[in-house]
Write a protein that holds these residues in place. Sequence first.
Motif, PDB file in Angstrom:
ATOM      1  N   ARG A 101       2.076   4.767  -4.855  1.00 19.18           N
ATOM      2  CA  ARG A 101       2.359   6.164  -4.510  1.00 19.18           C
ATOM      3  C   ARG A 101       1.235   7.085  -4.948  1.00 19.18           C
ATOM      4  O   ARG A 101       0.894   8.032  -4.249  1.00 19.18           O
ATOM      5  CB  ARG A 101       3.667   6.620  -5.157  1.00 19.18           C
ATOM      6  N   SER A 105      -0.488   8.963  -1.816  1.00 25.54           N
ATOM      7  CA  SER A 105      -0.229  10.386  -1.583  1.00 25.54           C
ATOM      8  C   SER A 105      -0.887  11.296  -2.604  1.00 25.54           C
ATOM      9  O   SER A 105      -0.780  12.516  -2.486  1.00 25.54           O
ATOM     10  CB  SER A 105       1.272  10.643  -1.565  1.00 25.54           C
ATOM     11  N   SER A 108       0.985  14.748  -6.788  1.00 28.52           N
ATOM     12  CA  SER A 108       1.633  15.975  -6.337  1.00 28.52           C
ATOM     13  C   SER A 108       2.721  16.356  -7.333  1.00 28.52           C
ATOM     14  O   SER A 108       3.276  15.511  -8.018  1.00 28.52           O
ATOM     15  CB  SER A 108       2.234  15.795  -4.943  1.00 28.52           C
TER      16      SER A 108
END
Length: 144
Positions: A101, A105, A108
Amino acid sequence: MRTETKFIFFPSNNTPNFVRAAVVVYWIGFAVFFFRIVHGTGVPPFLTRPEVEGAITVFGLLFAILIFHAFVIMRLSAGKLWARNVALFLTAFFIVTTLYRLFASGLSSEHNNVLGLIIFAAETVAGVFLLTPKSTAWFKSKID
């Protein structure tokens, strides 16, 4: 043949410190996981029948996962070798999925906040603690 299961939440004083620390870290991770489920899902929408069935299914699955997680930690506290192996497998799975993850991505605030990264690091260290020679010897000495 009847076996009696005792609920052992934390290891006794004769347990290696690495195992005791790992159990504490796993319980903290369990508490954070529980809080995130409760806080993240909130109250399910009970407006129509498909939403009710979906909400019940999700909460049932999450409840089953939480019970299994707590059971593994309690058996880890009791010195069960199978629980150590399951905890190590789940920790390795957690590490791989978290790293995936992170690389997929990025960092975040929604998926990987500071608390999540702290739990990630702590559970990684807890898994290493379970692999130390003293911990391994203790688990092997507890085989019935």
